[in-house]
Design an enzyme around this catalytic site. Sequence first.
Site, short mmCIF file in Angstrom:
data_model
loop_
_atom_site.label_atom_id
_atom_site.label_comp_id
_atom_site.label_asym_id
_atom_site.label_seq_id
_atom_site.Cartn_x
_atom_site.Cartn_y
_atom_site.Cartn_z
NE ARG A 22 20.88 -13.71 -81.90
CZ ARG A 22 22.11 -14.35 -81.43
NH1 ARG A 22 22.62 -13.95 -80.18
NH2 ARG A 22 22.86 -15.25 -82.02
CB SER A 113 22.21 -17.66 -79.80
OG SER A 113 23.31 -18.24 -79.05
CG HIS A 114 23.06 -16.00 -75.54
ND1 HIS A 114 23.60 -15.95 -76.78
CD2 HIS A 114 23.15 -15.03 -74.85
CE1 HIS A 114 24.01 -14.74 -76.98
NE2 HIS A 114 23.82 -14.26 -76.04
CE LYS A 126 22.95 -18.88 -86.33
NZ LYS A 126 23.89 -19.22 -85.56
CG ASP A 278 24.17 -21.75 -77.17
OD1 ASP A 278 24.19 -22.85 -77.47
OD2 ASP A 278 24.16 -20.70 -77.74
CG ASP A 280 22.49 -21.22 -81.52
OD1 ASP A 280 23.07 -21.26 -80.23
OD2 ASP A 280 22.85 -20.85 -82.36
CG ASP A 282 26.03 -21.26 -81.40
OD1 ASP A 282 25.84 -21.26 -80.22
OD2 ASP A 282 25.92 -20.57 -82.18
NE ARG A 283 26.80 -17.75 -76.75
CZ ARG A 283 26.81 -16.73 -76.19
NH1 ARG A 283 27.17 -16.47 -75.01
NH2 ARG A 283 26.84 -15.59 -77.13
CB THR A 345 33.03 -9.89 -80.84
OG1 THR A 345 33.99 -9.75 -79.81
CG2 THR A 345 31.88 -10.84 -80.33
CD GLU A 364 33.40 -15.35 -80.98
OE1 GLU A 364 33.69 -14.20 -81.15
OE2 GLU A 364 32.41 -16.21 -81.02
CD GLU A 365 33.80 -13.16 -74.68
OE1 GLU A 365 33.16 -13.32 -73.60
OE2 GLU A 365 33.20 -12.52 -75.57
CE LYS A 377 29.00 -19.21 -80.44
NZ LYS A 377 28.67 -18.09 -81.46
NE ARG A 497 28.71 -9.49 -74.54
CZ ARG A 497 27.45 -9.56 -74.22
NH1 ARG A 497 27.28 -9.76 -73.00
NH2 ARG A 497 26.57 -10.31 -74.93
C1 G16 Z 1 27.19 -14.79 -81.07
C2 G16 Z 1 28.31 -14.80 -82.20
C3 G16 Z 1 29.60 -15.09 -81.44
C4 G16 Z 1 29.88 -13.84 -80.67
C5 G16 Z 1 28.45 -13.73 -79.47
C6 G16 Z 1 28.55 -12.55 -78.44
O1 G16 Z 1 27.05 -15.71 -80.18
O2 G16 Z 1 27.77 -15.99 -83.09
O3 G16 Z 1 30.67 -15.16 -82.57
O4 G16 Z 1 30.99 -13.89 -79.84
O5 G16 Z 1 27.38 -13.65 -80.23
O6 G16 Z 1 28.17 -11.57 -79.21
P1 G16 Z 1 27.91 -10.22 -78.21
O7 G16 Z 1 29.06 -9.94 -77.38
O8 G16 Z 1 27.99 -9.01 -79.44
O9 G16 Z 1 26.46 -10.35 -77.74
P2 G16 Z 1 25.53 -16.69 -80.14
O10 G16 Z 1 26.27 -17.86 -79.52
O11 G16 Z 1 24.73 -15.59 -79.35
O12 G16 Z 1 25.26 -17.05 -81.56
#
Ligand code: G16
Length: 544
Positions: A22, A113-114, A126, A278, A280, A282-283, A345, A364-365, A377, A497
Amino acid sequence: MEIKTIETHPFEDQNPGTSGLRKKVKTFQQPNYLENFVQSIFDSLDDIVDQKLVLGGDGRYFNRQAIQTIIKIAAANGFSELIIGQGGLLSTPAASHLIRKYKAYGGLVLSASHNPGGPEEDFGIKYNVGNGGPAPEKYTQAFYRRSKEIASYKIAEIPDIDLDTVGTQKFGTLTISILDPVNDYAELMQTIFDFDLLKQSIGSGYITLKFDAMHAITGPYAKTILEDMLGAKPGSVINAVPLEDFGGGHPDPNLAHAEELAEAMFGPNAPTFGAASDGDGDRNMIMGSQIFVTPSDSLAILAANASLIPGYAKGISGVARSMPTSQAVDRVAAQQNLPCFETPTGWKFFGNLLDAGKITLCGEESFGTGSDHVREKDGLWAVLFWLNLIARKRQSVADIVTEHWQRFGRDIYARHDYEAVATDIADGIVAYLREQLPTLPGKAFGDYIVLYADEFAYTDPVDGSVSKNQGIRIGFENGSRIVFRLSGTGTVGATLRIYLERYEPDSNLHDQDAQSALAPLIELAEKFCEIKKRTGRNGPTVIT
Ligand code: G16
């Protein structure tokens, strides 16, 4: 098809993070930047000639251009078929499903993603392997190694492809199949959930809903499934049109960014159920009238009630959660005698457990929940799971949550994010935390006595691979925990975090505000990491 070999020079920063590479769009727009990374991926894979590749993205700025480039590089590298979502669109879980369904070699998903989108914002790429899941670390490390030595890439001389017409196009031995991005996914959902019951419950008005697609990829998926197939009132899906810049918003489904939804759900005449997804897809964020369900609680509730869902009626084999996710699901697993795994994570760590049949559900949180139906996810899957539960239990979201806490106790939970912290300050904090670890066990801080203090390492029970330095944990004798981690998905500076968790078994004390209930832990976290002191900030950028 003429194939050209173009000389190039390595970029030093193509190290994939938690979920792919990213970077700012501008970084990706540098000559050869995208080409290098894609060729590095293909160079690191064995036997790709005559294989199928799935390709799609979340529609953010640069998606279409990137897809045209990737098509040409994939063609030059010998793939025989490219399966692409119409308009270059595929949600991450839908891409995972297509890889599995069409037995593709793998897939490339274009998304950050987000993270926000637009010319000044983020882009990402990815690679997913043949099981449909994110490439495990041994792959991402190989991509990175290759990117540091790459000297050339291959590109086919073919015209830009029409991405908008469903059907197949042929270029020599290469087939390009443009698919409707929603159809296969919607079909899969019907094999898991009770669509008839959902139609009845929604049609009768027992369930009213609002889904915030945040101008991202789930718009078309949610419109088709929730409105067209299940009969939710038109307009139940808000911000439904995917936009290249997500309408200027931050497509991150949490209370801070899905503001419009949060307001409606805490307002008068709130619908029964609210959710957001989000960039893409998945969230997921789950809400009910006047209530927000933490992702950790959501996972635990889905696990506890899985037998009510047709797709899981035969039982689940086990569960897993990422280390910073609360221990709520562990309590369900203990009561139901299910294996429960704690992973680092990153969704990629669930892949082996799912493939080996050791787990059926995981989460996941960070607003991610999923199951063995795909290897990512899945935001809309979680939404349908909740809707199916509400319909089966004939209970409100608030009642389902309260009943769950009464049965298992409540893991009061919050995450505090400090975003865009200068990297040297963040590194200093991590070093400072590391220094303290050996001195902490046995020490008392008021009522909190440290039971353990360590840096999380994970040994994959399937292939024995070891992942170290996966976050700092400080656990207390009363079951509370503080976890510190640097994000692996940000693109500006570092994001610290802080994950805070306290177990409350007494049901008279369940109904309390998380931030107040966690106040002593919040104070202790500052004592351990000194983030406010070192950055001069007053508090976190985002609290979830
Ligand atoms: C990605 C991963 C997740 C992870 C999240 C948070 O999510 O796919 O498994 O929990 O990042 O990552 P970090 O705490 O390192 O920012 P996503 O939705 O961004 O693809």
